[in-house]
Design a protein around this motif. Structure first.
Motif, PDB file in Angstrom:
ATOM      1  N   UNK A 132       0.837  -1.189   0.000  1.00  0.00           N
ATOM      2  CA  UNK A 132       0.000   0.000   0.000  1.00  0.00           C
ATOM      3  C   UNK A 132       0.877   1.246   0.000  1.00  0.00           C
ATOM      4  N   UNK A 133       0.229   2.388  -0.124  1.00  0.00           N
ATOM      5  CA  UNK A 133       0.952   3.651  -0.126  1.00  0.00           C
ATOM      6  C   UNK A 133       0.894   4.313   1.238  1.00  0.00           C
ATOM      7  N   UNK A 134       1.894   5.139   1.529  1.00  0.00           N
ATOM      8  CA  UNK A 134       1.949   5.879   2.788  1.00  0.00           C
ATOM      9  C   UNK A 134       2.525   7.262   2.515  1.00  0.00           C
TER      10      UNK A 134
ATOM     11  N   UNK B 212      -5.783   0.006   5.473  1.00  0.00           N
ATOM     12  CA  UNK B 212      -6.842  -0.995   5.333  1.00  0.00           C
ATOM     13  C   UNK B 212      -7.774  -0.685   4.169  1.00  0.00           C
ATOM     14  N   UNK B 213      -7.832   0.570   3.750  1.00  0.00           N
ATOM     15  CA  UNK B 213      -8.690   0.971   2.640  1.00  0.00           C
ATOM     16  C   UNK B 213      -7.939   1.091   1.313  1.00  0.00           C
ATOM     17  N   UNK B 214      -6.649   1.376   1.374  1.00  0.00           N
ATOM     18  CA  UNK B 214      -5.838   1.612   0.168  1.00  0.00           C
ATOM     19  C   UNK B 214      -5.874   0.383  -0.742  1.00  0.00           C
ATOM     20  N   UNK B 215      -6.149   0.635  -2.032  1.00  0.00           N
ATOM     21  CA  UNK B 215      -6.180  -0.468  -3.004  1.00  0.00           C
ATOM     22  C   UNK B 215      -4.942  -0.477  -3.906  1.00  0.00           C
ATOM     23  N   UNK B 216      -3.930   0.300  -3.531  1.00  0.00           N
ATOM     24  CA  UNK B 216      -2.630   0.269  -4.203  1.00  0.00           C
ATOM     25  C   UNK B 216      -2.677   0.749  -5.654  1.00  0.00           C
ATOM     26  N   UNK B 217      -3.561   1.693  -5.961  1.00  0.00           N
ATOM     27  CA  UNK B 217      -3.682   2.158  -7.344  1.00  0.00           C
ATOM     28  C   UNK B 217      -2.589   3.155  -7.735  1.00  0.00           C
TER      29      UNK B 217
END
Length: 58
Positions: free
Chosen positions: A2-4, A38-43
């Protein structure tokens, strides 16, 4: 993965918030972005619009 957001580099411009289709990004009291892993879909849309490139894959 995921992104941060690197909070030290974030300039609180808010550009990333409206591009998140899953509403994983919110703003803290100081205006800096926070990504809910938990919500990030890695787009990667948020990283693409960040003017200071402070959003990275973790």
């Amino acid at each position: 993965m995921v992104y941060a957001v690197n909070a030290e580099e974030c300039i609180a411009c808010g550009a990333c918030v409206p591009v998140c289709a899953v509403e994983a990004i919110s703003e803290m009291d100081d205006g800096k972005a926070v990504i809910d892993a938990n919500k990030c879909n890695d787009c990667g849309d948020c990283a693409d619009v960040c003017p200071v490139e402070c959003i990275k894959q973790q």
